[in-house]
Design an enzyme around this catalytic site. Structure first.
Site, PDB file in Angstrom:
ATOM      1  N   GLU A 275      -6.006  -8.955  -3.651  1.00 50.27           N
ATOM      2  CA  GLU A 275      -5.451  -7.805  -4.374  1.00 50.27           C
ATOM      3  C   GLU A 275      -4.621  -6.930  -3.431  1.00 50.27           C
ATOM      4  OE1 GLU A 275      -9.065  -5.838  -5.466  1.00 50.27           O
ATOM      5  OE2 GLU A 275      -9.703  -7.400  -6.844  1.00 50.27           O
ATOM      6  N   PRO A 276      -3.570  -7.458  -2.826  1.00 47.70           N
ATOM      7  CA  PRO A 276      -2.815  -6.660  -1.861  1.00 47.70           C
ATOM      8  C   PRO A 276      -1.966  -5.587  -2.532  1.00 47.70           C
ATOM      9  CG  PRO A 276      -1.740  -8.779  -2.189  1.00 47.70           C
ATOM     10  CD  PRO A 276      -2.991  -8.810  -3.021  1.00 47.70           C
ATOM     11  N   GLY A 277      -1.904  -4.432  -1.905  1.00 43.00           N
ATOM     12  CA  GLY A 277      -1.046  -3.352  -2.415  1.00 43.00           C
ATOM     13  C   GLY A 277      -0.108  -2.911  -1.309  1.00 43.00           C
ATOM     14  N   ARG A 278      -0.700  -2.235  -0.308  1.00 40.07           N
ATOM     15  CA  ARG A 278       0.083  -1.639   0.784  1.00 40.07           C
ATOM     16  C   ARG A 278       1.001  -2.645   1.471  1.00 40.07           C
ATOM     17  NH1 ARG A 278      -1.943   2.859   3.614  1.00 40.07           N
ATOM     18  NH2 ARG A 278      -4.006   2.308   2.843  1.00 40.07           N
ATOM     19  N   CYS A 344       3.358  25.847  -0.828  1.00 37.79           N
ATOM     20  CA  CYS A 344       2.658  27.004  -0.264  1.00 37.79           C
ATOM     21  C   CYS A 344       1.247  26.642   0.189  1.00 37.79           C
ATOM     22  CB  CYS A 344       2.626  28.115  -1.302  1.00 37.79           C
ATOM     23  SG  CYS A 344       4.283  28.561  -1.773  1.00 37.79           S
ATOM     24  N   GLU A 345       1.160  25.834   1.198  1.00 36.92           N
ATOM     25  CA  GLU A 345      -0.114  25.417   1.785  1.00 36.92           C
ATOM     26  C   GLU A 345       0.151  25.122   3.253  1.00 36.92           C
ATOM     27  OE1 GLU A 345      -3.164  23.995   0.287  1.00 36.92           O
ATOM     28  OE2 GLU A 345      -2.608  24.089  -1.833  1.00 36.92           O
ATOM     29  N   TYR A 373       1.391   4.193  -1.835  1.00 38.56           N
ATOM     30  CA  TYR A 373       0.640   5.441  -1.966  1.00 38.56           C
ATOM     31  C   TYR A 373       1.534   6.643  -1.661  1.00 38.56           C
ATOM     32  CZ  TYR A 373      -2.923   1.830  -1.787  1.00 38.56           C
ATOM     33  OH  TYR A 373      -3.647   0.686  -2.029  1.00 38.56           O
TER      34      TYR A 373
HETATM   35  N1  LLP Z   1      -8.344  -3.565  -4.474  1.00 40.03           N
HETATM   36  C1  LLP Z   1      -9.094  -2.474  -4.668  1.00 40.03           C
HETATM   37  C2  LLP Z   1     -10.313  -2.576  -5.479  1.00 40.03           C
HETATM   38  C3  LLP Z   1      -8.710  -1.257  -4.102  1.00 40.03           C
HETATM   39  O1  LLP Z   1      -9.452  -0.180  -4.297  1.00 40.03           O
HETATM   40  C4  LLP Z   1      -7.522  -1.188  -3.318  1.00 40.03           C
HETATM   41  C5  LLP Z   1      -7.101   0.070  -2.708  1.00 40.03           C
HETATM   42  C6  LLP Z   1      -6.764  -2.361  -3.143  1.00 40.03           C
HETATM   43  C7  LLP Z   1      -7.208  -3.546  -3.734  1.00 40.03           C
HETATM   44  C8  LLP Z   1      -5.480  -2.402  -2.367  1.00 40.03           C
HETATM   45  O2  LLP Z   1      -5.710  -2.273  -1.020  1.00 40.03           O
HETATM   46  P1  LLP Z   1      -4.482  -2.431   0.015  1.00 40.03           P
HETATM   47  O3  LLP Z   1      -3.982  -3.842  -0.061  1.00 40.03           O
HETATM   48  O4  LLP Z   1      -3.431  -1.464  -0.416  1.00 40.03           O
HETATM   49  O5  LLP Z   1      -5.069  -2.103   1.335  1.00 40.03           O
HETATM   50  N2  LLP Z   1      -4.302   6.235  -0.815  1.00 40.03           N
HETATM   51  C9  LLP Z   1      -4.762   5.565   0.385  1.00 40.03           C
HETATM   52  C10 LLP Z   1      -5.190   4.138   0.107  1.00 40.03           C
HETATM   53  C11 LLP Z   1      -6.256   4.013  -0.957  1.00 40.03           C
HETATM   54  C12 LLP Z   1      -6.626   2.586  -1.220  1.00 40.03           C
HETATM   55  C13 LLP Z   1      -7.418   2.487  -2.461  1.00 40.03           C
HETATM   56  N3  LLP Z   1      -7.762   1.166  -2.832  1.00 40.03           N
HETATM   57  C14 LLP Z   1      -3.665   5.630   1.442  1.00 40.03           C
HETATM   58  O6  LLP Z   1      -2.623   6.215   1.163  1.00 40.03           O
HETATM   59  O7  LLP Z   1      -3.840   5.146   2.556  1.00 40.03           O
END
Ligand code: LLP
Length: 419
Positions: A275-278, A344-345, A373
């Site tokens: 489940e890659p996001g970043r 304003c923070e 993000y």
């Molecule tokens: N799967 C689940 C269940 C998750 O909770 C997340 C991220 C991912 C996959 C994706 O993870 P990644 O591949 O992006 O590492 N807002 C924070 C990051 C929060 C991540 C939340 N969950 C930031 O800006 O660093």
């Protein structure tokens, strides 16, 4: 620069083949800009590294849920990892097949579960016994079976920022690995449930392989025990992807991760879900911002820009580092400054005590690695308008989200008639 799509030509920043100035003149600032070539490169990197086994990549759309980016990611064959009815809605509208959607999160509401069941998604990643019973109840009422996995908390330290570490025993996430067998057996007896998977997600911005591998081994041990008990696991979901380089973090190559994981997958004969996001969108996007004013107090420099914590909250929330470079790079003079927004923070900053080339007011800065993000965590705090988003491909650019306008701020507001 690490991102090939960012380059200086005659000291002016180009994003792919587009001069930054064209973009800021046409669309204004703050402005999120994404590179098509970087996005497709990141997608392919996953597909190639794991090409020798059965996989399903479910893009964690919380990282960036821009509709056009989702459509592109979906068209490339990725599914989606969702955490809300909203993300389900947008993923489906973006053309992602429900058969490629997994649903994560500790607090799925009944109406969201109903929506996901009616959409026939691939799998719910269940995080508690009570949630399991709720899914079972709703599935029975629909005369359906919900495909589920449990999100296992393997109690492994992912060695990342404590706000985004999720795999330690006392975090709110997942079920204790010690309770897992019992719960799986219970789930297997429920009429509205079909057990299909086993999942983990130990944290985000992971730059070390060892915690992922250690946790994956724990899951494999569990899957073997379950299989022996007649509970057949066909999907092994190892959660989010690798971290990215913001400053000088050394992130292992995906091929190294694959090398360690593939033997486990082959041994179990399961389909691997990630489940890659970043790592898909993080280094794909930048935030362009204009310098409004310079200010000096008792020898401390402030560079006041038009992007604030409402546009990119990561520095304020996690003390995250984002590289910030000038869009016109012609000054040899270096200064040290706090780069701060208009909100304003005191916590509204994008960088503190940052060494940077001297910039004038009305010049522009580029905040790097802002694709993940960034916009997805943006808000209207201080009634600021959310930025526009642009996609660049070669020498072409496309507006993929309008900048909000003032009247958007009144949408959904109601008069208390008679008060
Ligand atoms: N799967 C689940 C269940 C998750 O909770 C997340 C991220 C991912 C996959 C994706 O993870 P990644 O591949 O992006 O590492 N807002 C924070 C990051 C929060 C991540 C939340 N969950 C930031 O800006 O660093």
């Amino acid at each position: 620069m690490a991102e090939e799509y960012l380059n200086y030509r005659n000291k002016r920043l180009f994003i792919e083949n587009v001069d930054f100035e064209k973009l800021v003149n046409k669309f204004g600032t703050p402005l999120y800009v994404y590179s098509f070539s970087e996005l497709t490169k990141n997608i392919k990197a996953y597909q190639e590294a794991f090409s020798s086994c059965k996989t399903l990549f479910c893009y964690a759309c919380k990282a960036n849920s821009n509709f056009e980016l989702l459509r592109i990611i979906g068209r490339s064959g990725f599914g989606a990892d969702i955490v809300s009815g909203g993300e389900l809605f947008v993923s489906l509208k973006a053309g992602i097949s429900p058969k490629k959607i997994v649903y994560s999160g500790v607090g799925k509401r009944g109406d969201e579960i109903l929506y996901a069941l009616n959409s026939d998604i691939l799998m719910f990643n269940v995080e508690s016994e009570e949630e399991l019973l709720e899914i079972n109840r709703i599935a029975i009422s629909l005369n359906k079976k919900a495909r589920i996995s449990f999100r296992i908390n393997p109690d492994v330290d992912p060695e990342t920022h404590h706000y985004i570490a999720t795999g330690l025993a006392l975090s709110k996430f997942g079920i204790d690995i010690k309770e897992a067998e019992k719960l799986y057996q219970k789930a297997a007896r429920l009429k509205g449930i079909e057990v299909v998977g086993c999942q983990m997600h130990i944290g985000s911005q992971l730059t070390k392989l060892s915690p992922i591998i250690e946790a994956a081994h724990k899951l494999v041990g569990l899957v073997k025990k379950l299989n022996k008990k007649g509970i057949k696991i066909s999907l092994l979901d190892l959660g989010g992807g690798l971290g990215i380089t913001y400053k000088n973090e050394k992130v292992p190559a995906l091929s190294m991760l694959a090398k360690r994981i593939l033997p486990l997958i082959e041994e179990l004969g399961v389909t691997l879900i990630l489940e890659p996001g970043r790592s898909i969108v993080g280094n794909t996007g930048v935030l362009l911002t204009k310098v409004l004013y310079l200010k000096n107090k008792r020898n401390k420099n402030f560079v006041i820009i038009d992007a604030g914590m409402n546009d990119l909250i990561r520095p304020s929330l996690y003390d995250a580092y984002h590289e910030i470079i000038p869009c016109v790079n012609k000054s040899n003079k270096m200064i040290k400054a706090d780069i701060v927004g208009p909100v304003c923070e005191s916590g509204d900053f994008l960088a503190k005590e940052r060494a940077m080339p001297f910039v004038n007011n009305n010049s522009y800065l580029c905040v790097r690695s802002a694709g993940a993000y960034g916009f997805s965590m943006a808000s209207n705090y201080n009634f600021r308008l959310k930025p526009a988003e642009v996609l660049v491909k070669g020498d072409k650019y496309y507006l993929i989200r309008d900048r909000e306008n003032l009247s958007d701020l009144l949408v959904n507001q109601k008069t208390a008639v008679g008060v």
